[in-house]
Motif scaffolding. Structure first.
Motif, mmCIF file in Angstrom:
data_model
loop_
_atom_site.group_PDB
_atom_site.id
_atom_site.type_symbol
_atom_site.label_atom_id
_atom_site.label_comp_id
_atom_site.label_asym_id
_atom_site.label_seq_id
_atom_site.Cartn_x
_atom_site.Cartn_y
_atom_site.Cartn_z
ATOM 1 N N GLY A 1 -10.762 13.633 24.768
ATOM 2 C CA GLY A 1 -11.533 12.413 24.570
ATOM 3 C C GLY A 1 -12.425 12.165 25.771
ATOM 4 N N ILE B 1 -4.865 4.153 21.035
ATOM 5 C CA ILE B 1 -5.875 3.742 20.057
ATOM 6 C C ILE B 1 -5.198 3.120 18.835
ATOM 7 C CG2 ILE B 1 -7.610 4.598 18.440
ATOM 8 C CD1 ILE B 1 -8.457 6.612 20.562
ATOM 9 N N THR C 1 -16.502 3.003 26.977
ATOM 10 C CA THR C 1 -15.507 2.524 26.019
ATOM 11 C C THR C 1 -14.923 1.175 26.425
ATOM 12 O OG1 THR C 1 -13.785 3.785 27.176
ATOM 13 C CG2 THR C 1 -14.879 4.861 25.326
ATOM 14 N N ASP D 1 -12.390 3.267 21.984
ATOM 15 C CA ASP D 1 -11.688 4.428 22.524
ATOM 16 C C ASP D 1 -11.237 4.070 23.935
ATOM 17 O OD1 ASP D 1 -10.748 7.058 22.952
ATOM 18 O OD2 ASP D 1 -12.424 7.905 21.810
#
Length: 231
Positions: A34, A161, A140, A10
């Motif tokens: 996110g 992504i 991430t 991510d």
């Protein structure tokens, strides 16, 4: 970095601010949906007010929810006696989407009407330290470093992504560890009714000068390498 854990596959928004700018995290969270890592520089007794406001912001949808990590940074000598060891741990875990909507609105009003600016403290604002704290706590593979008063485009996270998966960028190989991806930054007129949600919506706003390249009138050379015309 090994990326067998899908949670690493991510991109995390990395940002920083003082308590008076925390309300901007609400705007970021609404569009990003996110992981977010934000370092907040707290001056002296502001730590109590900041904790209270963070509790109120828990009731803003997605603002301080399960995807957002807030890291308080302070000068230890200034908060001696104000923070005990047992209160330094995370006390904001849990389901943060529930609760009174009024608390969310209350916190946003308090923060957005504050006269304090990020760089208006009596001590030097530790810009690099805050960025590093927020960055080092991102879990991430990739990070997006932005100012707290910036908002990402609606599809930026999903699009990146998809690109990373298509080009196998999440693999543990170090071939791309030093790669940097440039994201054009723009600024809009304060009276703009709404922000564009796609490039096709953005281009007309650039042509009518309601949106322009960031800092183009203050420091054109600062963002010249973005090459806006090519983009």
């Amino acid at each position: 970095m090994a990326t067998n854990d899908t949670s690493l596959q991510d991109i995390t928004v990395v940002t920083q601010c003082t308590p008076s700018h925390l309300h901007h995290v609400v705007d970021i969270a609404e569009r990003w949906n996110g992981p977010i890592s934000v370092a907040v520089f707290v001056h002296g007794e502001e730590i109590h007010v900041t904790r209270q406001l963070m509790h109120e912001l828990r009731h803003c949808p997605k603002a301080l929810g399960q995807h957002t990590a807030v890291h308080l940074v302070y000068v230890e000598e200034q908060v001696k006696g104000l923070v005990s060891d047992d209160t330094r741990q995370d006390e904001f875990a849990g389901n943060l989407d529930s609760g009174a909507r009024a608390d969310c609105v209350n916190a946003i009003v308090k923060l957005s009407t504050s006269s304090q600016k990020n760089y208006a403290l009596k001590v030097p604002y530790p810009n690099n330290l805050l960025r590093n704290v927020a960055r080092d706590n991102a879990a991430t593979k990739f990070i997006l470093v932005i100012d707290v008063d910036m908002v990402p485009s609606i599809s930026l996270r999903a699009d990146f992504i998809a690109l990373a998966q298509q080009q196998d960028l999440f693999k543990s190989s170090k071939d791309h560890d030093q790669d940097v991806y440039v994201v054009p930054v723009l600024e809009a007129r304060a009276n703009l009714a709404s922000l564009p949600e796609s490039k096709s919506e953005l281009v007309p706003r650039v042509k009518d000068h309601s949106i322009r390249p960031f800092y183009v009138t203050r420091c054109d050379k600062c963002h010249r390498h973005t090459d806006y015309k090519r983009w």
